[in-house]
Design a protein around this motif. Structure first.
Motif, PDB file in Angstrom:
ATOM      1  N   PRO A 178       0.841  -1.210   0.000  1.00 26.27           N
ATOM      2  CA  PRO A 178       0.000   0.000   0.000  1.00 26.27           C
ATOM      3  C   PRO A 178       0.867   1.248   0.000  1.00 26.27           C
ATOM      4  CG  PRO A 178       0.056  -0.973   2.197  1.00 26.27           C
ATOM      5  CD  PRO A 178       0.751  -1.955   1.281  1.00 26.27           C
ATOM      6  N   SER A 179       0.414   2.293  -0.665  1.00 20.23           N
ATOM      7  CA  SER A 179       1.191   3.529  -0.794  1.00 20.23           C
ATOM      8  C   SER A 179       0.424   4.725  -0.245  1.00 20.23           C
ATOM      9  CB  SER A 179       1.530   3.786  -2.263  1.00 20.23           C
ATOM     10  OG  SER A 179       2.092   5.078  -2.430  1.00 20.23           O
ATOM     11  N   PRO A 180       1.135   5.619   0.488  1.00 19.88           N
ATOM     12  CA  PRO A 180       0.488   6.850   0.953  1.00 19.88           C
ATOM     13  C   PRO A 180       0.028   7.752  -0.190  1.00 19.88           C
ATOM     14  CG  PRO A 180       2.532   6.448   2.165  1.00 19.88           C
ATOM     15  CD  PRO A 180       2.507   5.481   1.016  1.00 19.88           C
ATOM     16  N   LEU A 181       0.492   7.483  -1.415  1.00 23.39           N
ATOM     17  CA  LEU A 181       0.015   8.260  -2.561  1.00 23.39           C
ATOM     18  C   LEU A 181      -1.483   8.063  -2.794  1.00 23.39           C
ATOM     19  CD1 LEU A 181       2.949   7.798  -5.103  1.00 23.39           C
ATOM     20  CD2 LEU A 181       2.476   9.737  -3.600  1.00 23.39           C
ATOM     21  N   THR A 182      -2.073   7.090  -2.098  1.00 24.64           N
ATOM     22  CA  THR A 182      -3.528   6.929  -2.107  1.00 24.64           C
ATOM     23  C   THR A 182      -4.211   8.234  -1.706  1.00 24.64           C
ATOM     24  OG1 THR A 182      -3.307   4.571  -1.559  1.00 24.64           O
ATOM     25  CG2 THR A 182      -5.443   5.592  -1.123  1.00 24.64           C
ATOM     26  N   SER A 183      -3.521   9.011  -0.865  1.00 26.32           N
ATOM     27  CA  SER A 183      -4.107  10.266  -0.363  1.00 26.32           C
ATOM     28  C   SER A 183      -4.400  11.263  -1.483  1.00 26.32           C
ATOM     29  CB  SER A 183      -3.174  10.914   0.658  1.00 26.32           C
ATOM     30  OG  SER A 183      -1.932  11.264   0.059  1.00 26.32           O
ATOM     31  N   LEU A 184      -3.646  11.205  -2.584  1.00 26.11           N
ATOM     32  CA  LEU A 184      -3.875  12.151  -3.675  1.00 26.11           C
ATOM     33  C   LEU A 184      -5.258  11.973  -4.285  1.00 26.11           C
ATOM     34  CD1 LEU A 184      -0.375  12.028  -5.424  1.00 26.11           C
ATOM     35  CD2 LEU A 184      -1.204  13.639  -3.698  1.00 26.11           C
ATOM     36  N   GLY A 185      -5.673  10.721  -4.422  1.00 27.04           N
ATOM     37  CA  GLY A 185      -7.024  10.464  -4.926  1.00 27.04           C
ATOM     38  C   GLY A 185      -8.088  10.928  -3.960  1.00 27.04           C
ATOM     39  N   ALA A 186      -7.789  10.794  -2.647  1.00 21.22           N
ATOM     40  CA  ALA A 186      -8.752  11.256  -1.642  1.00 21.22           C
ATOM     41  C   ALA A 186      -8.916  12.765  -1.689  1.00 21.22           C
ATOM     42  CB  ALA A 186      -8.289  10.812  -0.257  1.00 21.22           C
ATOM     43  N   VAL A 187      -7.801  13.480  -1.824  1.00 21.68           N
ATOM     44  CA  VAL A 187      -7.858  14.942  -1.915  1.00 21.68           C
ATOM     45  C   VAL A 187      -8.682  15.361  -3.131  1.00 21.68           C
ATOM     46  CG1 VAL A 187      -6.487  17.027  -2.308  1.00 21.68           C
ATOM     47  CG2 VAL A 187      -5.687  15.284  -0.698  1.00 21.68           C
ATOM     48  N   SER A 188      -8.466  14.678  -4.241  1.00 21.38           N
ATOM     49  CA  SER A 188      -9.210  15.011  -5.457  1.00 21.38           C
ATOM     50  C   SER A 188     -10.697  14.719  -5.299  1.00 21.38           C
ATOM     51  CB  SER A 188      -8.630  14.225  -6.640  1.00 21.38           C
ATOM     52  OG  SER A 188      -9.315  14.527  -7.834  1.00 21.38           O
ATOM     53  N   SER A 189     -11.023  13.630  -4.591  1.00 20.59           N
ATOM     54  CA  SER A 189     -12.421  13.195  -4.503  1.00 20.59           C
ATOM     55  C   SER A 189     -13.298  14.153  -3.713  1.00 20.59           C
ATOM     56  CB  SER A 189     -12.489  11.797  -3.877  1.00 20.59           C
ATOM     57  OG  SER A 189     -12.165  11.839  -2.488  1.00 20.59           O
ATOM     58  N   CYS A 190     -12.717  14.870  -2.746  1.00 23.01           N
ATOM     59  CA  CYS A 190     -13.556  15.725  -1.902  1.00 23.01           C
ATOM     60  C   CYS A 190     -13.948  17.023  -2.607  1.00 23.01           C
ATOM     61  CB  CYS A 190     -12.860  16.030  -0.579  1.00 23.01           C
ATOM     62  SG  CYS A 190     -11.436  17.143  -0.702  1.00 23.01           S
TER      63      CYS A 190
END
Length: 534
Positions: free
Chosen positions: A231-243
């Motif tokens: 798993p990668s913390p880069l997952t957070s970039l998609g979360a930021v975009s989704s909100c």
């Protein structure tokens, strides 16, 4: 090239001031050691902070939250306080209404907006390079001059209050014979974040091409090696975009800040048997490995050993064998939605003590009686499953005439009485041979309970997203066999004059063996092994 901003949690104002600084102290971190650990940053409006915090808490694998700032405490550093190792290098991506609209070397121009924003620090301290060395494997990029590729999967993170995104993973190819050593090294050094989420075919994660990462440099998997994903913390970039908030910031891939904030779920120094992982090869096509703890695997092997005893013939233990392979033309209407093999309704078929089709098209019991008129031809489902991706099958038997035992039909013909006639000709992907078929079924139920209770296996199955299973969850307990349940079931069969397939007798027996003492004793032994505390 990865670059890092050095911060310390005990100086919160300095942390925030460095984020605002145009000339941060940026260094290559490929070989950096010490008490400081890297973290990536996500900066969001204060109104979204509680929701994002909870989103991280339910997706701790890719988003291990180390801490967060408080709003209204952003301040600029005194002039000359920061060295000028590198000037003006991009550190952050700017997001507006979900879209990335540019990169920034500092956030100084947004100092007013930052007063009402919160910075989240996401841990990325797990060092794969260190784990590779511990497992006796070379570093893939000794000079540390490239950023390992990261890939978007089709595995969804658990959604919370508008935050939703797919899991992002990193990949390294690993030789087959080094898999277990590496996985153990990773879990020892990185805890839950160090455990891989998948080992095998990238398409099982929805990754079509390893040559096209979402971030970083493409990775190549040489022949004979297994792609392993974390798993990668880069997952957070998609979360930021989704909100889709009007304004947000996030660390650029490869850029981190250094902090002494500690992960609440720090990896244990010494793994217990419940946490030591053991790697198991599940299938070759598609290539797939799984993970369970040493203690869970040992319990399952003990179950296999127990059910392998043949009480009617042999007094020695018989190992359980599993086989793979084979395919036939598919009849898909029942197994697939709208008959489409890309949308199967099931993922696994299990047959226990089910008479299977012999080579001559008939069905036989152990006494060579043709019972075709009593058997529904569900063999066709097992044959159909061979050509439907995503469906596998298991057959459990004790005499060779059962569905799925086509895997061992030659051995049945040689060693089983009437085997040349009664041997089932239909193969299952996995064949479980037990002293009594019922015991094989009991052992499967017990094994599923063990795996369900195994934290290591659970982490692997959920791909490190979603909350971990609550301790004491008893969802599978009711599926365990018990002497009382089996005695009641056999009693119902006796009431309806159902005869033993071996002796032809109506009574409290299975395969000619008495329920009390023989079968009841086996059931209790299996349950005792399953529920024993390590």
């Amino acid at each position: 090239m990865p670059f890092t901003l050095h911060l310390r949690s005990r100086l919160p104002s300095a942390i925030r001031s460095l984020i605002l600084q145009k000339k941060p102290n940026i260094r290559n971190t490929s070989s950096m050691a010490g008490e400081l650990r890297p973290a990536s940053l996500v900066v969001l409006p204060r109104s979204l902070a509680p929701a994002f915090e909870r989103f991280c808490q339910v997706n701790t694998g890719p988003l291990p939250l180390l801490g967060q700032s408080e709003p209204e405490k952003w301040m600029l550093p005194p002039q000359g306080a920061i060295s000028e190792t590198r000037m003006g290098h991009p550190q952050f991506w700017k997001y507006e209404f979900g879209a990335c609209t540019g990169s920034l070397a500092s956030l100084e121009q947004y100092s007013e907006q930052l007063k009402d924003m919160v910075a989240f620090f996401l841990g990325c301290s797990f060092s794969l390079e260190e784990a590779l060395e511990k497992a006796g494997l070379p570093r893939r990029d000794p000079a540390g001059h490239s950023q390992a590729g990261a890939y978007k999967t089709t595995v969804p993170c658990v959604t919370h209050a508008g935050f939703c995104c797919p899991l992002v993973v990193t990949m390294r190819p690993i030789p087959k014979d080094k898999l277990e050593g590496l996985v153990r090294a990773c879990c020892s050094l990185g805890g839950e974040q160090g455990q891989p989420v998948h080992m095998g075919d990238p398409e099982l994660l929805g990754i079509k091409e390893l040559s096209k990462p979402a971030y970083g440099d493409a990775m190549v998997c040489p022949p004979g090696e297994v792609p392993v994903f974390w798993p990668s913390p880069l997952t957070s970039l998609g979360a930021v975009s989704s909100c889709e908030t009007p304004l947000a910031f996030a660390s650029i891939p490869g850029c981190t800040v250094m902090t002494d904030l500690k992960d609440a779920k720090a990896p244990p120094g010494c793994l217990t048997p419940e946490r030591i992982p053991e790697v198991h090869h599940i299938s070759q096509d598609p290539l797939h490995y799984s993970i369970a703890s040493v203690s869970a695997s040992q319990k399952i092997r003990e179950l296999e050993s127990m059910i392998g005893i043949d009480p009617g013939v042999l007094k020695t233990q018989i190992p359980i064998l599993t086989y793979q392979g084979g395919s036939v033309e598919a009849a898909q209407a029942f197994l697939c939605k709208n008959g489409d093999p890309q949308t199967p309704r099931f993922d696994h078929l299990v047959a226990i003590e089910r008479a299977g089709r012999a080579a001559d098209g008939n069905y036989y019991n152990a006494r060579k009686m043709n019972i075709k008129h009593l058997v529904d031809p569900i063999d066709d489902l097992f044959l159909a499953a061979k050509k439907i991706p995503g469906i596998s099958s298991t057959g459990v038997g004790d005499g060779g005439n059962e569905l799925g035992m086509g895997k061992v039909k030659e051995a049945v013909r040689r060693h089983i009485r009437h085997g040349d006639v009664i041997a089932c000709d239909v193969e299952a992907d996995f064949a479980v041979i037990a002293g009594v078929s019922n015991w094989g079924g009991y052992a499967l139920a017990c094994a599923l309970y063990i795996l369900y209770s195994c934290a290591v296996h659970s982490q692997y199955l959920r791909k490190a997203v979603g909350p971990s299973r609550a301790p004491g969850d008893q969802a599978w307990t009711q599926a365990l066999p018990s002497v009382i349940k089996e005695e009641k079931m056999l009693g119902i069969l006796v009431q309806h004059k159902v005869r033993s397939g071996v002796s032809g007798i109506v009574g409290m027996e299975v395969d000619g063996l008495p329920f009390h003492n023989t079968h009841a004793e086996m059931i209790q032994k299996l349950v005792d092994v399953t529920t024993a505390q390590v």
